[in-house]
Each structure stands twice: as structure tokens, then as C-alpha cells.
Motif scaffolding. Sequence first.
Motif, PDB file in Angstrom:
ATOM      1  N   LYS A  99      39.353  40.836  12.669  1.00 51.70           N
ATOM      2  CA  LYS A  99      40.370  41.811  13.561  1.00 51.70           C
ATOM      3  C   LYS A  99      39.852  41.843  15.148  1.00 51.70           C
ATOM      4  N   LEU A 100      38.781  41.328  15.537  1.00 56.84           N
ATOM      5  CA  LEU A 100      38.355  41.073  16.920  1.00 56.84           C
ATOM      6  C   LEU A 100      39.062  39.917  17.324  1.00 56.84           C
ATOM      7  N   GLN A 101      39.799  39.853  18.546  1.00 54.82           N
ATOM      8  CA  GLN A 101      40.218  38.902  19.248  1.00 54.82           C
ATOM      9  C   GLN A 101      39.249  37.954  20.172  1.00 54.82           C
ATOM     10  N   PHE A 102      39.297  36.634  19.892  1.00 54.58           N
ATOM     11  CA  PHE A 102      38.399  35.795  20.919  1.00 54.58           C
ATOM     12  C   PHE A 102      39.526  35.871  22.134  1.00 54.58           C
ATOM     13  N   MET A 103      39.106  36.170  23.137  1.00 48.42           N
ATOM     14  CA  MET A 103      39.753  36.114  24.473  1.00 48.42           C
ATOM     15  C   MET A 103      39.625  34.700  25.106  1.00 48.42           C
ATOM     16  N   PRO A 104      40.493  34.391  26.063  1.00 44.04           N
ATOM     17  CA  PRO A 104      40.362  32.978  26.762  1.00 44.04           C
ATOM     18  C   PRO A 104      39.258  33.039  27.645  1.00 44.04           C
ATOM     19  N   GLY A 105      38.986  33.985  28.226  1.00 41.11           N
ATOM     20  CA  GLY A 105      37.634  34.046  29.217  1.00 41.11           C
ATOM     21  C   GLY A 105      36.475  33.834  28.303  1.00 41.11           C
ATOM     22  N   CYS A 145      33.586  39.965  31.495  1.00 41.36           N
ATOM     23  CA  CYS A 145      34.749  39.452  31.589  1.00 41.36           C
ATOM     24  C   CYS A 145      34.956  39.640  33.005  1.00 41.36           C
ATOM     25  N   ASP A 146      35.106  38.523  33.807  1.00 40.95           N
ATOM     26  CA  ASP A 146      35.503  38.678  35.116  1.00 40.95           C
ATOM     27  C   ASP A 146      36.787  39.047  35.572  1.00 40.95           C
ATOM     28  N   GLY A 147      37.622  39.201  34.555  1.00 38.43           N
ATOM     29  CA  GLY A 147      39.101  39.756  34.691  1.00 38.43           C
ATOM     30  C   GLY A 147      40.014  38.783  35.412  1.00 38.43           C
ATOM     31  N   VAL A 148      39.701  37.656  35.840  1.00 40.66           N
ATOM     32  CA  VAL A 148      40.551  36.504  36.444  1.00 40.66           C
ATOM     33  C   VAL A 148      41.898  36.609  35.490  1.00 40.66           C
ATOM     34  N   GLU A 149      42.863  36.349  36.054  1.00 41.99           N
ATOM     35  CA  GLU A 149      44.331  35.748  35.346  1.00 41.99           C
ATOM     36  C   GLU A 149      44.547  37.049  34.236  1.00 41.99           C
ATOM     37  N   LEU A 150      44.273  38.286  34.430  1.00 44.88           N
ATOM     38  CA  LEU A 150      44.386  39.138  33.376  1.00 44.88           C
ATOM     39  C   LEU A 150      45.595  40.248  34.473  1.00 44.88           C
ATOM     40  N   TYR A 151      46.569  40.632  33.499  1.00 43.11           N
ATOM     41  CA  TYR A 151      47.597  41.347  34.143  1.00 43.11           C
ATOM     42  C   TYR A 151      48.460  40.659  35.075  1.00 43.11           C
ATOM     43  N   ASP A 152      49.211  39.743  34.492  1.00 45.53           N
ATOM     44  CA  ASP A 152      50.075  38.841  35.403  1.00 45.53           C
ATOM     45  C   ASP A 152      49.367  38.430  36.720  1.00 45.53           C
ATOM     46  N   LYS A 153      48.180  37.850  36.272  1.00 42.99           N
ATOM     47  CA  LYS A 153      47.522  37.078  37.305  1.00 42.99           C
ATOM     48  C   LYS A 153      46.965  37.869  38.429  1.00 42.99           C
ATOM     49  N   GLU A 154      47.146  39.186  38.201  1.00 37.79           N
ATOM     50  CA  GLU A 154      46.669  40.108  39.445  1.00 37.79           C
ATOM     51  C   GLU A 154      44.920  40.246  39.528  1.00 37.79           C
ATOM     52  N   GLY A 155      44.415  40.169  38.055  1.00 36.01           N
ATOM     53  CA  GLY A 155      43.058  40.306  37.760  1.00 36.01           C
ATOM     54  C   GLY A 155      42.597  41.617  37.574  1.00 36.01           C
ATOM     55  N   CYS A 156      41.677  41.911  37.112  1.00 29.88           N
ATOM     56  CA  CYS A 156      40.960  43.162  36.604  1.00 29.88           C
ATOM     57  C   CYS A 156      39.550  43.208  37.139  1.00 29.88           C
ATOM     58  N   ASP A 157      39.033  44.441  37.839  1.00 29.43           N
ATOM     59  CA  ASP A 157      37.689  44.542  38.342  1.00 29.43           C
ATOM     60  C   ASP A 157      36.758  45.514  37.369  1.00 29.43           C
ATOM     61  N   ARG A 158      37.180  45.688  36.159  1.00 30.53           N
ATOM     62  CA  ARG A 158      36.418  46.472  35.353  1.00 30.53           C
ATOM     63  C   ARG A 158      34.953  45.871  34.893  1.00 30.53           C
ATOM     64  N   CYS A 159      34.758  44.533  35.024  1.00 27.86           N
ATOM     65  CA  CYS A 159      33.676  43.870  34.534  1.00 27.86           C
ATOM     66  C   CYS A 159      32.967  44.417  33.200  1.00 27.86           C
ATOM     67  N   CYS A 160      33.910  44.112  32.170  1.00 30.20           N
ATOM     68  CA  CYS A 160      33.444  44.738  30.960  1.00 30.20           C
ATOM     69  C   CYS A 160      32.729  43.458  30.222  1.00 30.20           C
TER      70      CYS A 160
END
Length: 173
Positions: A99-105, A145-160
Motif C-alpha cells: 500500500k505504499l506507492q513508489f513515486m516517479p522521483g 523529493c525535490d518536488g520537480v514536476e509535482l502539482y501541475d508542473k509548478e513544483g513543491c518546496d517541502r523537501c520531504c
Amino acid sequence: MQGDDRCQLQVVYHSGGPLTLSDRVRTFLLRLNSALKRRLVHHFSAMEEASAAGASAINRAANRLLSPPGACYQPGDEVEVLTMEEIRRTLDDNGCCGKLQFMPGMARYAGKRCTVLKPVRTMFDERAWKMVRVKDTVVLRDVICDGVELYDKEGCDRCCYYFWKADWLRRVR
């Protein structure tokens, strides 16, 4: 894989379950231990140097006692992330393992060697605002996670940190 544009933190709660009584007791004891350490260090800072050797021995013993049963990886263990072909064999139709998803990044780390930062036993589900139990999962040092290409390609800066199932890793001997 479904939901390639989602953050792993948004779906990781699917891999968890409610805390058991032993998890709640363990969490309470860890918080109590931390609070006591803070107060004792404040009041007995002069004795800190003399007791450092004893404290580190106590911490090592506590880590052994409080580590999850059957924990396959511990902090400092060297691991190799499996190749993408090997990882794909562990995934279901939704791109998940346990049940843990493998993310593209995460694919860019396939085949690379990393160090286990810590095993994950429990985590906070931000959506349900509660703690959940997680099994056979670790976070790796400097693998975020560098957040690149998340949220409609806007990115994310949480650095999780990415969460890694033990099935996606191989111990380096």
C-alpha cells in the motif's frame, strides 16, 4: 501508475494502520525519556561529561529494546536500491508495495547505494490528524523529493524524505 502528480506524503497513510497499545506506550515512554533528558541536562550540566559514556550505552540499549520487532534495517546500514525492473516486480497495479506507492522521483535512485537514516515505525497522517503504524519502511540519508514536476508542473518546496519499503532495498555486505 495512478496519480503520478501526487506527493508521496498525500498517499503514504494508505500503507499504515492504527497504533496498537504497545505503540502508544512506546511513544509515551520515548516522549517521557526525551523530556527527562532535557530537564536533567539543564539541571546537571556539570555532570554531563562524566556520564556521557554511560548515557550512550543506555541509548544503545534503549534503541535495541524499542526498535520494531523484525526491523530489517537500522540507522547506518548500507543498502542498494533495487533496479527499476526489480522494483516493478514488487508493485501492484496501482504502483504500490504494501500500500505504499513508489513515486516517479524515486526512480533516479534505482541501482544506487545509500545509507539508512532510520526505520519508520509510526508517522503522522496530516489528513486524518492522527498517528499511524507503518511496517517494513525506512528513510534513507540525503534521499529527498525535490518536488520537480509535482502539482501541475509548478513544483513543491517541502523537501520531504521518500519512504522506502524494505522490498525495494538490498543490504550491501
